[in-house]
Design a protein around this motif. Structure first.
Motif, PDB file in Angstrom:
ATOM      1  N   LYS A   1       9.100   4.500  -0.017  1.00 13.27           N
ATOM      2  CA  LYS A   1       7.782   4.042  -0.083  1.00 13.27           C
ATOM      3  C   LYS A   1       7.210   4.120  -1.352  1.00 13.27           C
ATOM      4  CE  LYS A   1       7.521   3.559   4.485  1.00 13.27           C
ATOM      5  NZ  LYS A   1       7.763   2.512   5.081  1.00 13.27           N
ATOM      6  N   VAL A   2       7.579   5.214  -2.341  1.00 15.27           N
ATOM      7  CA  VAL A   2       7.324   5.219  -3.899  1.00 15.27           C
ATOM      8  C   VAL A   2       8.027   4.534  -4.502  1.00 15.27           C
ATOM      9  CG1 VAL A   2       6.746   6.661  -5.568  1.00 15.27           C
ATOM     10  CG2 VAL A   2       6.295   7.665  -3.128  1.00 15.27           C
TER      11      VAL A   2
ATOM     12  N   LYS B   1       1.036  -1.035  -0.052  1.00 16.00           N
ATOM     13  CA  LYS B   1       0.080   0.051   0.093  1.00 16.00           C
ATOM     14  C   LYS B   1       0.810   1.222  -0.208  1.00 16.00           C
ATOM     15  CE  LYS B   1      -3.708   2.633   2.618  1.00 16.00           C
ATOM     16  NZ  LYS B   1      -4.502   2.454   3.720  1.00 16.00           N
ATOM     17  N   PRO B   2       0.786   2.152  -1.018  1.00 22.85           N
ATOM     18  CA  PRO B   2       1.396   3.338  -0.987  1.00 22.85           C
ATOM     19  C   PRO B   2       1.186   4.092   0.385  1.00 22.85           C
ATOM     20  CG  PRO B   2       0.441   3.001  -3.285  1.00 22.85           C
ATOM     21  CD  PRO B   2      -0.070   1.912  -2.132  1.00 22.85           C
TER      22      PRO B   2
ATOM     23  N   LEU C   1       8.350  18.726  -8.052  1.00 30.33           N
ATOM     24  CA  LEU C   1       9.597  18.380  -8.735  1.00 30.33           C
ATOM     25  C   LEU C   1      10.329  16.933  -8.018  1.00 30.33           C
ATOM     26  CD1 LEU C   1      10.971  21.921  -8.694  1.00 30.33           C
ATOM     27  CD2 LEU C   1      10.256  20.447 -10.523  1.00 30.33           C
ATOM     28  N   ILE C   2      10.221  17.042  -6.743  1.00 32.24           N
ATOM     29  CA  ILE C   2      10.816  15.598  -6.031  1.00 32.24           C
ATOM     30  C   ILE C   2       9.786  14.549  -6.847  1.00 32.24           C
ATOM     31  CG2 ILE C   2      10.694  14.254  -3.769  1.00 32.24           C
ATOM     32  CD1 ILE C   2      11.066  17.181  -2.574  1.00 32.24           C
ATOM     33  N   PHE C   3       8.401  14.656  -6.700  1.00 34.38           N
ATOM     34  CA  PHE C   3       7.922  13.204  -7.174  1.00 34.38           C
ATOM     35  C   PHE C   3       7.897  13.300  -8.809  1.00 34.38           C
ATOM     36  CE2 PHE C   3       6.054  13.414  -3.189  1.00 34.38           C
ATOM     37  CZ  PHE C   3       5.369  12.364  -2.725  1.00 34.38           C
ATOM     38  N   ARG C   4       8.231  14.156  -9.142  1.00 31.30           N
ATOM     39  CA  ARG C   4       8.472  14.093 -10.814  1.00 31.30           C
ATOM     40  C   ARG C   4       9.741  13.630 -11.201  1.00 31.30           C
ATOM     41  NH1 ARG C   4       8.239  19.390 -14.266  1.00 31.30           N
ATOM     42  NH2 ARG C   4       6.965  20.299 -12.392  1.00 31.30           N
ATOM     43  N   ALA C   5      10.961  14.147 -10.678  1.00 28.99           N
ATOM     44  CA  ALA C   5      12.278  13.627 -10.848  1.00 28.99           C
ATOM     45  C   ALA C   5      12.743  12.282 -10.271  1.00 28.99           C
ATOM     46  CB  ALA C   5      13.039  14.760 -10.418  1.00 28.99           C
ATOM     47  N   LEU C   6      12.575  12.043  -8.937  1.00 26.31           N
ATOM     48  CA  LEU C   6      13.411  11.012  -8.404  1.00 26.31           C
ATOM     49  C   LEU C   6      12.842   9.719  -9.036  1.00 26.31           C
ATOM     50  CD1 LEU C   6      14.255  12.120  -4.777  1.00 26.31           C
ATOM     51  CD2 LEU C   6      15.335  12.616  -7.193  1.00 26.31           C
ATOM     52  N   PRO C   7      11.396   9.526  -9.040  1.00 25.23           N
ATOM     53  CA  PRO C   7      11.010   8.167  -9.597  1.00 25.23           C
ATOM     54  C   PRO C   7      11.277   8.010 -11.052  1.00 25.23           C
ATOM     55  CG  PRO C   7       9.284   9.192  -8.650  1.00 25.23           C
ATOM     56  CD  PRO C   7      10.323  10.373  -8.416  1.00 25.23           C
ATOM     57  N   ARG C   8      11.807   9.140 -11.767  1.00 24.22           N
ATOM     58  CA  ARG C   8      11.995   8.864 -13.188  1.00 24.22           C
ATOM     59  C   ARG C   8      13.514   8.395 -13.212  1.00 24.22           C
ATOM     60  NH1 ARG C   8       9.928   7.871 -17.947  1.00 24.22           N
ATOM     61  NH2 ARG C   8      10.904   8.460 -19.754  1.00 24.22           N
ATOM     62  N   TRP C   9      14.337   9.004 -12.212  1.00 25.63           N
ATOM     63  CA  TRP C   9      15.720   8.676 -12.302  1.00 25.63           C
ATOM     64  C   TRP C   9      16.414   7.266 -11.647  1.00 25.63           C
ATOM     65  CZ3 TRP C   9      17.274  14.139 -10.650  1.00 25.63           C
ATOM     66  CH2 TRP C   9      16.946  15.103 -11.688  1.00 25.63           C
ATOM     67  N   LEU C  10      15.430   6.956 -10.363  1.00 27.38           N
ATOM     68  CA  LEU C  10      15.733   5.778  -9.720  1.00 27.38           C
ATOM     69  C   LEU C  10      14.886   4.717  -9.861  1.00 27.38           C
ATOM     70  CD1 LEU C  10      16.573   7.886  -6.483  1.00 27.38           C
ATOM     71  CD2 LEU C  10      17.974   6.999  -8.303  1.00 27.38           C
ATOM     72  N   THR C  11      15.107   3.259  -9.546  1.00 27.29           N
ATOM     73  CA  THR C  11      14.657   2.209  -9.558  1.00 27.29           C
ATOM     74  C   THR C  11      14.638   1.549  -8.339  1.00 27.29           C
ATOM     75  OG1 THR C  11      16.235   0.850 -10.225  1.00 27.29           O
ATOM     76  CG2 THR C  11      15.265   2.020 -11.946  1.00 27.29           C
ATOM     77  N   PRO C  12      13.961   0.281  -7.862  1.00 28.24           N
ATOM     78  CA  PRO C  12      14.152  -0.280  -6.605  1.00 28.24           C
ATOM     79  C   PRO C  12      15.468  -0.897  -6.493  1.00 28.24           C
ATOM     80  CG  PRO C  12      12.047  -0.859  -7.579  1.00 28.24           C
ATOM     81  CD  PRO C  12      12.728  -0.168  -8.544  1.00 28.24           C
TER      82      PRO C  12
END
Length: 578
Positions: A321-322, A200-201, A290-301
């Motif tokens: 968590k995301v 769950k997010p 910007l945090i939610f836009r950039a970091l999930p794009r640049w990083l993976t599990p």
């Protein structure tokens, strides 16, 4: 489970037909609940309204579970129990889990637990409040381990005895939260293809509890005059006069008019203020955007990130968590005044993490790094390591590193205009970085990402440097005065450089959570800082700096609550607040 990953997904109509045949094999031929039939398939009236989740091992049906949602069709338990004898309420929040089945060849695996988890997450994500099931007695332990309770009622169906079980969603959520290792194993073995994630997010907690006292319906906005919102770090001063004049004169037009599509004027103003090319600026609706836009794009599990500990909680939330990547926390020690040990941090960074996040000045500590210290860190970082500097509070110190993006290709500066420019409600921020970092993010940036009143306010603010410099200097004076008053109360105050203070309350007064709760009764909202770091303890409080009158009122309230006037050796309230 088999060597390759089993897929868990919703059942298509073709798969449903295979489930009906599988039900006959298991429930008629294998365990004798039903009599065999010539069609070699089992179905019932609830199949018109239920949902099947299935586990597929390639083209093979490995298992399935049925979920019956609330509705006129009722539940399978209605065949065996009257609703008046049920020890729980039957309402629009009740969902039934039934027919949890694992096919031969997969029963030594954790597939049953994975299907149970799938059913729970499906129900939880749709707002269910309670789950009911009739579990076969031989496997009842599995339901109990999942968090369900035995009602003490049972029924015999053919050769099978079933027990009636139930649980509230909140209880099941608590059980799931304690089974992290099981979730890890399911993630490793299963290709999860449901419309809801396995985990769950989690929502990200911020300050801002004060708005509950005003009312999120905005019906009583005037109440803000009696509330001290020191749990958030909004500026105590108003926006620059030029900002207010532009909004007052043009607000009706600004509100009904579409802004420049890509914030062109705002970008130009920011670039000029930073001394960088416009191609190095990416605007956003606040730093969170910007945090939610950039970091999930640049990083993976599979990525590795380094954070200060303690620091601004949104970064840990997004990374853990995301995105679900590995986060290493660089500890800041109370004994050292939460200063960053540059030498040790350089050792951590030289190992080559994918991302390093430095909030500067840091929140909640207020401690800052100089531009020279950040250059040392940048020099130590491998070229593949992105170094993200959050400069939300940097204007209170005057040590921005925005111009360094021309010399350091791995530097990204995230800058919010909320706090230092008194524009928190406007939600304006930007990234300052080499255009190679921003190129793909531009494709993910929606048009009109910042509203027109906000764009105008930000541009006018950037044109009002002298006004804000005066306010930042006033803030430093107010902060130092508040620190002195808190120390007179016996609090250990961390020397900060922004518009807030972190303090540890003494052992002979209530813990932070009690002080925060008592202050709310007096309409003073503070932040219990315990959750902002792994070892801040239960006596850490973060307070925003306000104007002189409000600061004195805060000290008076804190003195009353802590009982400082009754303790020997402590200054009286008259002395501290004068």
């Amino acid at each position: 489970m088999s060597d390759h990953r089993i897929v868990i997904t919703g059942a298509s109509e073709e798969i449903r037909q295979r489930i009906y045949r599988a039900r006959h094999r298991v429930y008629a031929l294998e365990i004798g609940q039903h009599s065999p039939n010539p069609e070699a398939r089992l179905t019932d009236a609830l199949d018109a309204s239920n949902r099947y989740l299935v586990a597929m091992d390639g083209d093979e049906l490995a298992g399935f579970v049925s979920i019956t949602p609330p509705g006129e069709a009722g539940y399978s338990i209605d065949k065996y129990f009257g609703r008046d004898e049920l020890p729980f309420v039957v309402d629009e929040g009740l969902f039934e889990i039934r027919l949890l089945t694992v096919m031969p060849g997969h029963r030594s695996s954790e597939l049953a637990a994975a299907l149970m988890m799938a059913a729970f997450r499906w129900i939880e994500a749709r707002g269910g409040s309670r789950v009911v099931a009739i579990g076969r007695r031989e496997v009842k332990t599995m339901y109990l381990k999942a968090g369900m309770s035995d009602t003490g009622r049972s029924v015999k169906a053919g050769a099978v005895t079933y027990d009636l079980l139930h649980a509230g969603i909140a209880t099941l959520r608590g059980t799931v939260d304690r089974k992290r290792k099981l979730l890890d194993r399911i993630e490793a073995a299963v290709d999860w293809q449901l419309q809801v994630p396995l985990r769950k997010p989690a929502s990200c907690f911020h300050g801002g509890a004060f708005f509950g006292a005003i009312g999120a319906d905005f019906a009583s906005l005037g109440r803000h005059r009696s509330i001290i919102n020191a749990d958030v770090l909004d500026a105590w001063f108003p926006p620059a006069p030029a900002v207010m004049e532009a909004l007052r004169e043009h607000l009706p037009w600004l509100m009904r008019t579409s802004p420049p599509t890509a914030c062109e004027g705002l970008v130009a103003a920011i670039a000029a203020a930073c001394g960088v090319p416009e191609s190095c600026i990416l605007p956003g609706a606040g730093s969170s955007d910007l945090i939610f836009r950039a970091l999930p794009r640049w990083l993976t599990p599979r990525s590795r990130a380094v954070l200060l500990d303690p620091t601004y909680g949104e970064y840990a939330h997004v990374l853990e968590k995301v995105i679900g990547c590995r986060v290493e926390r660089f500890p800041l020690e109370r004994a050292d005044g939460y200063e960053v040990n540059i030498g040790k941090l350089v050792e951590w960074i030289s190992s080559g993490p994918d991302l390093v996040v430095l909030v500067n000045p840091n929140s909640p500590t207020g401690r800052g790094l100089t531009a020279a210290e950040i250059e040392v860190i940048l020099a130590a970082a491998p070229s593949r390591t992105r170094v993200w500097i959050d400069e939300t509070y940097i204007d209170y110190t005057g040590e921005s590193v925005e111009r360094l993006v021309a010399r350091h290709e791995n530097l990204i500066v995230c800058k919010s205009m909320s706090k230092a420019y008194a524009l928190s409600g406007m939600r304006v921020a930007y990234l300052c970085a080499g255009q190679h970092h921003l190129e793909e993010l531009r494709a993910l940036t929606p048009p009109w990402v910042v509203g027109l009143p906000s764009q105008v306010a930000a541009v006018k603010a950037l044109e009002s440097t002298s006004y804000y410099v005066r306010r930042w200097k006033q803030t430093a004076s107010l902060r130092d005065s508040m620190a002195r008053d808190l120390r007179k109360l016996g609090w250990e105050v961390i020397p900060g450089s922004a518009n807030f203070l972190l303090a540890h309350v003494p052992e002979d007064v209530p813990a932070a959570r009690e002080i925060v709760a008592a202050c709310r009764e007096r309409e003073l909202f503070l932040r219990d800082a315990a959750a902002m770091g792994s070892h801040l303890g239960e006596r850490a409080v973060r307070l925003a700096v306000k104007d002189a009158v409000t600061n004195r009122k805060m000290i008076e309230i804190l003195s009353d609550i802590a009982g400082s006037t009754d303790r020997p050796g402590r200054a009286s309230m008259t002395t501290c607040a004068s």
